[in-house]
Motif scaffolding. Structure first.
Motif, PDB file in Angstrom:
ATOM      1  N   ALA A  54       0.886  -1.150  -0.030  1.00  0.00           N
ATOM      2  CA  ALA A  54      -0.117  -0.010  -0.018  1.00  0.00           C
ATOM      3  C   ALA A  54       0.716   1.128   0.037  1.00  0.00           C
ATOM      4  O   ALA A  54       0.645   2.176  -0.758  1.00  0.00           O
ATOM      5  N   VAL A  55       1.820   1.413   0.896  1.00  0.00           N
ATOM      6  CA  VAL A  55       2.775   2.331   0.956  1.00  0.00           C
ATOM      7  C   VAL A  55       3.525   2.635  -0.502  1.00  0.00           C
ATOM      8  O   VAL A  55       3.737   3.738  -0.954  1.00  0.00           O
ATOM      9  N   LEU A 146     -16.616  -3.322   3.655  1.00  0.00           N
ATOM     10  CA  LEU A 146     -17.147  -2.271   2.856  1.00  0.00           C
ATOM     11  C   LEU A 146     -16.301  -1.254   2.066  1.00  0.00           C
ATOM     12  O   LEU A 146     -16.706  -1.158   0.904  1.00  0.00           O
ATOM     13  N   ILE A 147     -15.263  -1.156   2.643  1.00  0.00           N
ATOM     14  CA  ILE A 147     -14.009  -0.510   1.994  1.00  0.00           C
ATOM     15  C   ILE A 147     -13.940  -0.944   0.697  1.00  0.00           C
ATOM     16  O   ILE A 147     -13.590  -0.525  -0.506  1.00  0.00           O
ATOM     17  N   LEU A 148     -13.497  -2.323   0.907  1.00  0.00           N
ATOM     18  CA  LEU A 148     -13.106  -3.507  -0.407  1.00  0.00           C
ATOM     19  C   LEU A 148     -14.126  -3.295  -1.391  1.00  0.00           C
ATOM     20  O   LEU A 148     -13.875  -3.169  -2.708  1.00  0.00           O
ATOM     21  N   GLY A 149     -15.250  -3.358  -1.152  1.00  0.00           N
ATOM     22  CA  GLY A 149     -16.422  -3.471  -1.971  1.00  0.00           C
ATOM     23  C   GLY A 149     -16.561  -2.054  -2.713  1.00  0.00           C
ATOM     24  O   GLY A 149     -16.579  -2.113  -4.279  1.00  0.00           O
ATOM     25  N   ILE A 150     -16.267  -0.811  -2.195  1.00  0.00           N
ATOM     26  CA  ILE A 150     -16.485   0.428  -2.669  1.00  0.00           C
ATOM     27  C   ILE A 150     -15.448   0.685  -3.538  1.00  0.00           C
ATOM     28  O   ILE A 150     -15.167   1.057  -4.794  1.00  0.00           O
ATOM     29  N   ALA A 169      -9.499   5.373   1.545  1.00  0.00           N
ATOM     30  CA  ALA A 169      -9.575   4.114   2.153  1.00  0.00           C
ATOM     31  C   ALA A 169      -8.794   4.138   3.419  1.00  0.00           C
ATOM     32  O   ALA A 169      -9.309   3.844   4.323  1.00  0.00           O
ATOM     33  N   GLY A 170      -7.592   4.793   3.363  1.00  0.00           N
ATOM     34  CA  GLY A 170      -7.048   5.054   4.540  1.00  0.00           C
ATOM     35  C   GLY A 170      -7.622   6.009   5.365  1.00  0.00           C
ATOM     36  O   GLY A 170      -7.742   5.702   6.731  1.00  0.00           O
ATOM     37  N   ALA A 172     -11.023   6.598   5.377  1.00  0.00           N
ATOM     38  CA  ALA A 172     -12.121   5.726   5.719  1.00  0.00           C
ATOM     39  C   ALA A 172     -11.820   4.714   7.058  1.00  0.00           C
ATOM     40  O   ALA A 172     -12.873   4.718   8.005  1.00  0.00           O
ATOM     41  N   GLY A 173     -10.699   4.084   6.738  1.00  0.00           N
ATOM     42  CA  GLY A 173     -10.340   3.170   7.792  1.00  0.00           C
ATOM     43  C   GLY A 173     -10.108   3.807   9.155  1.00  0.00           C
ATOM     44  O   GLY A 173     -10.411   3.481  10.390  1.00  0.00           O
ATOM     45  N   ALA A 174      -9.305   4.784   8.930  1.00  0.00           N
ATOM     46  CA  ALA A 174      -8.711   5.577  10.075  1.00  0.00           C
ATOM     47  C   ALA A 174     -10.329   6.068  11.033  1.00  0.00           C
ATOM     48  O   ALA A 174     -10.225   5.861  12.380  1.00  0.00           O
ATOM     49  N   VAL A 175     -11.146   6.673  10.276  1.00  0.00           N
ATOM     50  CA  VAL A 175     -12.432   7.261  10.861  1.00  0.00           C
ATOM     51  C   VAL A 175     -13.109   5.992  11.484  1.00  0.00           C
ATOM     52  O   VAL A 175     -13.569   5.964  12.663  1.00  0.00           O
TER      53      VAL A 175
END
Length: 189
Positions: A54-55, A146-150, A169-170, A172-175
């Protein structure tokens, strides 16, 4: 001193092997990273591979080079990073030099075209294998699914830039992760 040389040499050989086997794009590196650096020599943990990818995807440059640089830096600092970069880049330089020199002969060769079609099919299979193997660690809980699907729909259907998807995604994952931690925290009155 001998142990240090051996470690740099082994790092070079492993990254050279990865560079020589990374055909078809950077994501093919995922199973190779797992095999070489997590399973065989334990330079990194398996769960770190997805973070590194990812990085690496978010940084300028080639994913395979960025990933190997990170592993090399972890193993031996700046020297390890340089040795890893050289190891992963050298096979491509050698191959491109050879192909460029003989390009006119290879360009219209039916057998070369057929071989490359076979290689591309194998690359797709390796990428799918990596995705299926890594999904258990990468996607845990409702929010990651959900993040994967979107992200899949945004990438596949709308061709949204991968960097934008990774950043979103980062965020959304953090929130979502912060909200989950906040809900699980004991509240004192």
């Amino acid at each position: 001193m001998e142990n240090q040389k051996k470690s740099l040499w082994q790092l070079f050989i492993r990254t050279f092997k990865i560079g020589a086997l990374t055909w078809g794009g950077g994501y093919v590196i995922i199973p190779l990273l797992k095999t070489e650096f997590a399973d065989k020599c334990h330079y990194i943990d398996e769960h770190e591979i997805l973070d590194m990818v990812a990085v690496s995807q978010s940084l300028p440059g080639v994913i395979s080079v960025n990933c190997c640089l990170m592993v090399g830096y972890r193993v031996r600092g700046a020297r390890g990073a340089m040795v890893s970069a050289l190891g992963v880049i050298l096979p491509s330089m050698i191959t491109l030099s050879f192909v460029t020199y003989f390009y006119a002969m290879f360009r219209d060769n039916v057998y070369v075209s057929a071989a490359l079609n076979g290689v591309r099919a194998c690359v797709v299979a390796l990428m799918l294998d990596a995705v299926l193997r890594m999904r258990k660690q990468a996607v845990r809980g409702v929010i990651p699914w959900l993040i994967l699907g979107i992200a899949f729909v945004c990438s596949f259907q709308f061709n949204i830039n991968g960097i934008l998807l990774i950043l979103a995604a980062g965020l959304a994952g953090a929130v979502g992760g912060a909200q989950m931690i906040e809900r699980e925290k004991p509240h004192y009155e």
